[in-house]
Design a protein around this motif. Structure first.
Motif, PDB file in Angstrom:
ATOM      1  N   GLU A  70       0.823  -1.207   0.000  1.00 48.59           N
ATOM      2  CA  GLU A  70       0.000   0.000   0.000  1.00 48.59           C
ATOM      3  C   GLU A  70       0.859   1.260   0.000  1.00 48.59           C
ATOM      4  O   GLU A  70       1.947   1.273   0.574  1.00 48.59           O
ATOM      5  N   PHE A  71       0.343   2.303  -0.616  1.00 47.33           N
ATOM      6  CA  PHE A  71       0.979   3.607  -0.606  1.00 47.33           C
ATOM      7  C   PHE A  71       0.749   4.268   0.755  1.00 47.33           C
ATOM      8  O   PHE A  71      -0.384   4.390   1.199  1.00 47.33           O
ATOM      9  N   GLN A  72       1.785   4.625   1.428  1.00 50.42           N
ATOM     10  CA  GLN A  72       1.855   5.357   2.690  1.00 50.42           C
ATOM     11  C   GLN A  72       1.337   4.619   3.910  1.00 50.42           C
ATOM     12  O   GLN A  72       2.015   4.569   4.916  1.00 50.42           O
ATOM     13  N   LYS A  73       0.118   4.074   3.897  1.00 52.80           N
ATOM     14  CA  LYS A  73      -0.358   3.395   5.111  1.00 52.80           C
ATOM     15  C   LYS A  73      -1.172   2.163   4.762  1.00 52.80           C
ATOM     16  O   LYS A  73      -1.794   2.096   3.706  1.00 52.80           O
ATOM     17  N   TYR A  74      -1.147   1.215   5.682  1.00 52.17           N
ATOM     18  CA  TYR A  74      -1.864  -0.045   5.516  1.00 52.17           C
ATOM     19  C   TYR A  74      -2.905  -0.144   6.619  1.00 52.17           C
ATOM     20  O   TYR A  74      -2.590   0.074   7.792  1.00 52.17           O
TER      21      TYR A  74
END
Length: 107
Positions: free
Chosen positions: A19-23
């Motif tokens: 994921e981009f930046q946060k999961y």
């Protein structure tokens, strides 16, 4: 250049959530990434002709991630990224092992 798609396409075949930046899922092993610097790398007649995308790929795991680390490195290199640095961390507050890997892609 869509570096987000390039990274997701490179890492998704590993079978780990990426994921981009946060999961926000529930897997105990996952990968996040972000661009920490985007800059011109070459110019001709006052026009930028090459851009560098400096990205960090983070592996998060409740256990040893050594095999995944090697797979991420290989997948990123196969996609045309060059590794700059890597660091190992342990996040005390969440009890998660964390590998931060920094790469550059110039296009």
């Amino acid at each position: 250049m869509n570096y987000k798609k390039l990274i997701k396409d490179a890492l998704t075949p590993l079978g780990i959530p990426v994921e981009f930046q946060k999961y926000s899922g529930t897997s105990s092993v996952y990968i996040t990434f972000f661009c920490y610097n985007e800059q011109g790398e070459a110019w001709a007649e006052n026009d930028e002709i090459a851009t560098g995308y400096y990205v960090q790929v983070d592996i998060w795991s409740k256990s040893d991630y050594s095999t995944l680390e090697e797979q991420v490195l290989g997948a990123m290199q196969d996609a045309g990224f060059y590794r700059k640095t890597s660091q190992d961390f342990y996040e005390e507050d969440t009890k998660i092992y964390h590998k931060a890997m920094r790469f550059v892609y110039v296009v």
